[in-house]
Scaffold this motif. Structure first.
Motif, PDB file in Angstrom:
ATOM      1  N   GLU A  60       0.823  -1.201   0.000  1.00  0.00           N
ATOM      2  CA  GLU A  60       0.000   0.000   0.000  1.00  0.00           C
ATOM      3  C   GLU A  60       0.866   1.264   0.000  1.00  0.00           C
ATOM      4  O   GLU A  60       0.578   2.240  -0.697  1.00  0.00           O
ATOM      5  CB  GLU A  60      -0.923  -0.001   1.220  1.00  0.00           C
ATOM      6  N   ILE A  61       1.951   1.242   0.763  1.00  0.00           N
ATOM      7  CA  ILE A  61       2.873   2.381   0.795  1.00  0.00           C
ATOM      8  C   ILE A  61       3.484   2.607  -0.588  1.00  0.00           C
ATOM      9  O   ILE A  61       3.576   3.744  -1.077  1.00  0.00           O
ATOM     10  CB  ILE A  61       3.972   2.155   1.843  1.00  0.00           C
ATOM     11  N   ALA A  62       3.900   1.513  -1.232  1.00  0.00           N
ATOM     12  CA  ALA A  62       4.492   1.620  -2.570  1.00  0.00           C
ATOM     13  C   ALA A  62       3.483   2.180  -3.563  1.00  0.00           C
ATOM     14  O   ALA A  62       3.813   3.047  -4.386  1.00  0.00           O
ATOM     15  CB  ALA A  62       4.996   0.265  -3.028  1.00  0.00           C
ATOM     16  N   ARG A  63       2.251   1.711  -3.498  1.00  0.00           N
ATOM     17  CA  ARG A  63       1.221   2.193  -4.424  1.00  0.00           C
ATOM     18  C   ARG A  63       0.930   3.685  -4.200  1.00  0.00           C
ATOM     19  O   ARG A  63       0.770   4.446  -5.156  1.00  0.00           O
ATOM     20  CB  ARG A  63      -0.058   1.384  -4.255  1.00  0.00           C
ATOM     21  N   LYS A  64       0.840   4.089  -2.942  1.00  0.00           N
ATOM     22  CA  LYS A  64       0.580   5.500  -2.644  1.00  0.00           C
ATOM     23  C   LYS A  64       1.710   6.385  -3.158  1.00  0.00           C
ATOM     24  O   LYS A  64       1.469   7.493  -3.657  1.00  0.00           O
ATOM     25  CB  LYS A  64       0.411   5.689  -1.137  1.00  0.00           C
ATOM     26  N   TYR A  65       2.931   5.902  -3.064  1.00  0.00           N
ATOM     27  CA  TYR A  65       4.076   6.670  -3.562  1.00  0.00           C
ATOM     28  C   TYR A  65       3.960   6.870  -5.067  1.00  0.00           C
ATOM     29  O   TYR A  65       4.176   7.968  -5.587  1.00  0.00           O
ATOM     30  CB  TYR A  65       5.368   5.947  -3.214  1.00  0.00           C
TER      31      TYR A  65
END
Length: 214
Positions: A25-30
């Motif tokens: 999720e962190i990677a996608r938000k970035y």
């Protein structure tokens, strides 16, 4: 502890807890914020994993946690892969492998993705490939470039021996070297191998590949 960006720090916190779902999720938000694949790899995943390595070296996390962090990150690379846009085929080939005795292949996998984004055909061999088998594979595929990753500083002697064998067999083959170990190694150590270049990060790799575009 190295000062990390908000995203890298957040990723680090969750990856050492083994929380793959939150890490993804962190990677996608970035990426949703407009950042590129290269920026995600360099500014979030790579920085977090380098810090994982430092925490392990200082005995602040276990080897099991270090391995889990690496495995989670590699799985995220695989999951996001098909969401990136890649250039048309450049009719160029690269073989990617790790130095002998290396157990970490996430970095060279990132390198392979950058090559593919530039339209190269990649042959990812990862860890554990004997030099003799690598040489045989190079004879078979006839790549334009060989890329080798070195993560652990103490494996440099093995890399040096590896380069001697490969360059004796392929004196004109361009070889790219990279990985966390080169933060401790002098660039002069590859002076005996004139076709060898050290690539310090994925931004430099992008610049290098831009010069190779036909």
């Amino acid at each position: 502890m190295t000062v990390l960006s908000h995203f890298a720090s957040n990723y680090l916190s969750h990856v050492i807890q083994g929380d793959k779902k939150e890490c993804l999720e962190i990677a996608r938000k970035y990426l949703e914020g407009g950042s590129s694949m290269t920026e995600l790899y360099e500014e979030v995943l790579k920085q977090a994993l380098y810090e994982v390595g430092r925490l392990w070296e200082s005995n602040k996390i276990s080897v099991a946690t270090e391995h889990l962090s690496t495995a989670i990150t590699e799985s995220i690379l695989n999951e996001l892969y098909y969401e990136f846009n890649f250039n048309v085929n450049e009719n160029k080939k690269v073989v990617l492998a790790c130095a002998e005795n290396e157990q970490h292949q996430v970095g060279i996998k990132m390198v392979g993705d950058v090559f593919e984004k530039h339209g190269w055909d990649t042959f990812f061999l990862g860890t554990g490939i004997p030099v003799a088998e690598l040489i045989s594979f190079i004879h078979e595929k006839k790549p334009d470039v060989l890329a080798i990753s070195l993560s652990i500083y103490f494996n440099y002697r093995g890399l040096n021996d590896m380069l001697i064998e490969i360059t004796n067999e392929f004196p004109n083959l361009e070889i790219l070297l990279g990985g966390q170990a080169f933060s401790r190694l002098s660039a002069e150590l590859v002076n005996n191998f004139p076709e060898t270049k050290i690539i310090n990060n994925l931004y430099d790799l992008n610049q290098y590949l831009a010069t190779k575009t036909e």
